[in-house]
Design a protein around this motif. Structure first.
Motif, PDB file in Angstrom:
ATOM      1  N   LEU A  29     -21.270  69.957  81.457  1.00 49.14           N
ATOM      2  CA  LEU A  29     -20.208  68.949  81.503  1.00 49.14           C
ATOM      3  C   LEU A  29     -20.079  68.335  82.896  1.00 49.14           C
ATOM      4  O   LEU A  29     -19.892  67.122  83.032  1.00 49.14           O
ATOM      5  CB  LEU A  29     -18.875  69.556  81.059  1.00 49.14           C
ATOM      6  N   LEU A  30     -20.196  69.158  83.925  1.00 52.11           N
ATOM      7  CA  LEU A  30     -20.133  68.651  85.298  1.00 52.11           C
ATOM      8  C   LEU A  30     -21.301  67.705  85.568  1.00 52.11           C
ATOM      9  O   LEU A  30     -21.114  66.625  86.156  1.00 52.11           O
ATOM     10  CB  LEU A  30     -20.139  69.807  86.300  1.00 52.11           C
ATOM     11  N   LEU A  31     -22.486  68.089  85.132  1.00 47.86           N
ATOM     12  CA  LEU A  31     -23.660  67.233  85.309  1.00 47.86           C
ATOM     13  C   LEU A  31     -23.455  65.896  84.603  1.00 47.86           C
ATOM     14  O   LEU A  31     -23.727  64.837  85.171  1.00 47.86           O
ATOM     15  CB  LEU A  31     -24.918  67.938  84.778  1.00 47.86           C
ATOM     16  N   TYR A  32     -22.961  65.938  83.378  1.00 43.93           N
ATOM     17  CA  TYR A  32     -22.712  64.711  82.611  1.00 43.93           C
ATOM     18  C   TYR A  32     -21.728  63.800  83.344  1.00 43.93           C
ATOM     19  O   TYR A  32     -21.966  62.606  83.503  1.00 43.93           O
ATOM     20  CB  TYR A  32     -22.183  65.076  81.224  1.00 43.93           C
ATOM     21  N   TYR A  50     -27.484  50.159  80.034  1.00 46.26           N
ATOM     22  CA  TYR A  50     -28.700  50.855  79.582  1.00 46.26           C
ATOM     23  C   TYR A  50     -28.676  52.318  80.011  1.00 46.26           C
ATOM     24  O   TYR A  50     -28.943  53.220  79.213  1.00 46.26           O
ATOM     25  CB  TYR A  50     -29.946  50.155  80.134  1.00 46.26           C
ATOM     26  N   LEU A  51     -28.354  52.561  81.287  1.00 46.76           N
ATOM     27  CA  LEU A  51     -28.341  53.931  81.809  1.00 46.76           C
ATOM     28  C   LEU A  51     -27.243  54.772  81.157  1.00 46.76           C
ATOM     29  O   LEU A  51     -27.450  55.948  80.852  1.00 46.76           O
ATOM     30  CB  LEU A  51     -28.168  53.921  83.329  1.00 46.76           C
ATOM     31  N   LYS A  52     -26.088  54.164  80.937  1.00 45.68           N
ATOM     32  CA  LYS A  52     -24.992  54.888  80.298  1.00 45.68           C
ATOM     33  C   LYS A  52     -25.369  55.281  78.872  1.00 45.68           C
ATOM     34  O   LYS A  52     -25.152  56.423  78.457  1.00 45.68           O
ATOM     35  CB  LYS A  52     -23.736  54.013  80.299  1.00 45.68           C
ATOM     36  N   ASP A  53     -25.956  54.341  78.132  1.00 47.30           N
ATOM     37  CA  ASP A  53     -26.399  54.632  76.764  1.00 47.30           C
ATOM     38  C   ASP A  53     -27.485  55.701  76.761  1.00 47.30           C
ATOM     39  O   ASP A  53     -27.491  56.598  75.920  1.00 47.30           O
ATOM     40  CB  ASP A  53     -26.906  53.369  76.071  1.00 47.30           C
ATOM     41  N   GLU A  58     -29.246  61.194  75.581  1.00 46.13           N
ATOM     42  CA  GLU A  58     -29.944  62.411  76.011  1.00 46.13           C
ATOM     43  C   GLU A  58     -29.070  63.650  75.817  1.00 46.13           C
ATOM     44  O   GLU A  58     -29.533  64.672  75.311  1.00 46.13           O
ATOM     45  CB  GLU A  58     -30.356  62.303  77.485  1.00 46.13           C
ATOM     46  N   PHE A  59     -27.812  63.549  76.227  1.00 48.39           N
ATOM     47  CA  PHE A  59     -26.926  64.696  76.081  1.00 48.39           C
ATOM     48  C   PHE A  59     -26.641  64.978  74.611  1.00 48.39           C
ATOM     49  O   PHE A  59     -26.609  66.131  74.193  1.00 48.39           O
ATOM     50  CB  PHE A  59     -25.633  64.485  76.876  1.00 48.39           C
ATOM     51  N   LYS A  60     -26.455  63.916  73.832  1.00 51.38           N
ATOM     52  CA  LYS A  60     -26.202  64.085  72.402  1.00 51.38           C
ATOM     53  C   LYS A  60     -27.406  64.716  71.706  1.00 51.38           C
ATOM     54  O   LYS A  60     -27.252  65.606  70.870  1.00 51.38           O
ATOM     55  CB  LYS A  60     -25.908  62.714  71.779  1.00 51.38           C
ATOM     56  N   ASN A  62     -29.628  66.692  72.872  1.00 51.73           N
ATOM     57  CA  ASN A  62     -29.854  68.088  73.253  1.00 51.73           C
ATOM     58  C   ASN A  62     -28.628  68.974  73.057  1.00 51.73           C
ATOM     59  O   ASN A  62     -28.620  70.128  73.481  1.00 51.73           O
ATOM     60  CB  ASN A  62     -30.317  68.146  74.707  1.00 51.73           C
ATOM     61  N   LYS A  63     -27.618  68.433  72.401  1.00 53.70           N
ATOM     62  CA  LYS A  63     -26.353  69.144  72.214  1.00 53.70           C
ATOM     63  C   LYS A  63     -26.514  70.485  71.495  1.00 53.70           C
ATOM     64  O   LYS A  63     -25.810  71.446  71.788  1.00 53.70           O
ATOM     65  CB  LYS A  63     -25.399  68.251  71.426  1.00 53.70           C
ATOM     66  N   SER A  64     -27.458  70.552  70.572  1.00 56.78           N
ATOM     67  CA  SER A  64     -27.590  71.765  69.760  1.00 56.78           C
ATOM     68  C   SER A  64     -28.513  72.820  70.383  1.00 56.78           C
ATOM     69  O   SER A  64     -28.745  73.859  69.779  1.00 56.78           O
ATOM     70  CB  SER A  64     -28.091  71.399  68.366  1.00 56.78           C
ATOM     71  N   ALA A  65     -29.008  72.579  71.584  1.00 53.81           N
ATOM     72  CA  ALA A  65     -29.896  73.550  72.238  1.00 53.81           C
ATOM     73  C   ALA A  65     -29.137  74.855  72.487  1.00 53.81           C
ATOM     74  O   ALA A  65     -27.996  74.838  72.944  1.00 53.81           O
ATOM     75  CB  ALA A  65     -30.422  72.988  73.549  1.00 53.81           C
TER      76      ALA A  65
END
Length: 94
Positions: A29-32, A50-53, A58-60, A62-65
Motif C-alpha cells: 500500500l505504501l509503494l502504491y 497513462y502512468l496512473k492507469d 499492475e497492482f490490480k 497482481n492483487k491475488s498473489a
C-alpha cells in the motif's frame, strides 16, 4: 446504502492475516501511494493518465498473489520503477 457497505467491506483485508502478511500488505500500500504521488508530478496530462492507469492495472493484476517470494520480488521491482520515475522527473525539472 447497501452498495456503500459492500464497497467498504470489499476494501478490508481478510480478518486472518498473519503479522508477516499484514506487514507485506502495508509495504504494498505504501509503494502504491508513493507511485501515485510521483505520477502526480508528471507535467504532461496524457502521460500522467497513462502512468496512473498503468500503475492501477499492475497492482490490480497482481492483487491475488500469495507466494511470499513473488510478492517480495514485485515490491522490489516496484521500488526500482519508482526510483527510475523519480530520477526521470528530477532530470526533467533540471
Amino acid at each position: 446504502m447497501m452498495l456503500l457497505e459492500e464497497m467498504a467491506t470489499s476494501r478490508l483485508p481478510p480478518a486472518t492475516l498473519t503479522l508477516k502478511q499484514f506487514m507485506r500488505r502495508q509495504q504494498v500500500l505504501l509503494l502504491y501511494r508513493r507511485i501515485l504521488q510521483a505520477i502526480r508530478e508528471v507535467p504532461n496530462d496524457s502521460d500522467r493518465k497513462y502512468l496512473k492507469d498503468w500503475a492501477r492495472e499492475e497492482f490490480k493484476r497482481n492483487k491475488s498473489a500469495t507466494e511470499e517470494d513473488t510478492i517480495r520480488m514485485m515490491i522490489t521491482q516496484g521500488n526500482m520503477q519508482l526510483k527510475e520515475l523519480e530520477k526521470n522527473l528530477a532530470l526533467a525539472k533540471s
